[in-house]
Design an enzyme around this catalytic site. Sequence first.
Site, short mmCIF file in Angstrom:
data_model
loop_
_atom_site.label_atom_id
_atom_site.label_comp_id
_atom_site.label_asym_id
_atom_site.label_seq_id
_atom_site.Cartn_x
_atom_site.Cartn_y
_atom_site.Cartn_z
N SER A 317 9.55 -9.99 -0.92
CA SER A 317 10.38 -10.98 -0.24
C SER A 317 10.72 -12.13 -1.17
O SER A 317 9.92 -12.53 -2.02
CB SER A 317 9.64 -11.54 0.99
N LYS A 323 4.22 -10.94 0.19
CA LYS A 323 4.68 -9.79 0.99
C LYS A 323 4.99 -8.62 0.06
O LYS A 323 5.66 -8.78 -0.96
CB LYS A 323 5.91 -10.17 1.79
N GLU A 330 11.52 3.59 1.31
CA GLU A 330 12.86 3.18 1.73
C GLU A 330 13.93 3.74 0.79
O GLU A 330 15.01 4.15 1.22
CB GLU A 330 12.94 1.66 1.79
#
Length: 468
Positions: A317, A323, A330
């Site tokens: 992030s 994070k 993905e």
Amino acid sequence: MNDKRIERDSMGEMQVPATALYGAQTARALQNFPISGVRFPRPFIRALGMIKERAARVNMELELLDRDRAMAIMEAAEEVIQGTLDGEFVLDIFQTGSGTSTNMNANEVIAHRASQLLEEPPEKRTVHPNDHVNLGQSSNDVIPTAMHLAAAVEIRHSLIPALFALQEALGEKAGEFDDIVKIGRTHLQDATPVRLGQVFSGYARQVALSIRRLENSLEGLLELPLGGTAVGTGINTHPRFAAKVIDGLAEVTGLPFKEAANHFEAQGARDAAVAASGALKVCATALFKIANDIRFLGSGPRCGLGELVLPPVQPGSSIMPGKVNPVMAESLMQVCAQVIGNDAAITLGGLAGNFELNVMMPVITRNLLESIALLATAGTQFTHRCVRGLEADRRRCEQTVEQSLAMCTALAPVIGYDRAAQIAKQAYALGKTVREVALEQKVLPEDELQRILDPRPMTEPGVPGKTR
């Protein structure tokens, strides 16, 4: 005008960059198709070079082409194979549906380069793109042959090895995680326990079956249309030309290519390419499921499922410090979506077999080769940067099993479905485990209850509380 030269074809004169190896037909196509800037991928250009090199060799052996010209064509074609002349292949994918423009691009480049190798002055070039480089061929059989050749080589030598590596990695995790019992999930809701190793064995099997489907799809791709020339009849080609060229292609690739059993099918339809794309789509579907499951099982790390710990490969992030996201999963999922989209375009392309020729071969070729390359590359990255580094959170797995209301499933054969359901509802309402409520209600002796609610036996066939 010093940076241009004049080239001629059957339609007249064309200006061509002075240093370019291509000629008038390529220049015309450049004017006609400034569509996307997307060109044929390297495996296809390599395949074209292989066909032209072997064709010149066979035509020389058949005494249809003199040795000097044949050797020069072969040397120029070898430069195409090696990628030295890639900058000369300038045409857009969205061109004539037969791929004639790109076949002539190859013929012109190889002819011009062969004349250079013969040290001929430009005004006295003796190697002709059509008469010599394209001898015994037509765009209508060369382009689908190059499509099949490139796709089969890339599936066999690139994609299947990548999938074998993924299957192996998933199998290793199946063994490593075999003693870890976790909660199963159906409909996204808690279900009966399952071993994490069993889950990963399912993933490994999915990949194994994808490999088998791809291997089966090779059967159609290994039939090459070369020898049919314009409409499948073989006009203007020596009767032994195609078989000898294809034998040479089989020798250099190590794949058992053979001449098409029926040249009218082989040129009028692109069913083998559609079938191969279908196998790629199924592979993408399997890999999407695997990547998505791993992504969800690693969700958290504290407020999600958290049963898997995914290797951190990059910060997740720009605003949330610390994070880490499941980026490798993905990435693979996006590739799978692209492959499924490519399959739709290939299927539509396959519908365009009009009489004796399919007229959407360039887009079929491009999408087919892109799908193969994407799955091979993304699959390799997912294997090395995600699967091999996966760890299990054993404590989390044990907690979720014990907390699950699905544990009452093991009680049902002993105390009945209705009473087991009542215990599950009470456990949920009281915020307790099934074990705690069953002990409080003394539904069974404690030792028998503990044996029945042992989650490990629930992961194997048998009826808890009865003879297994």
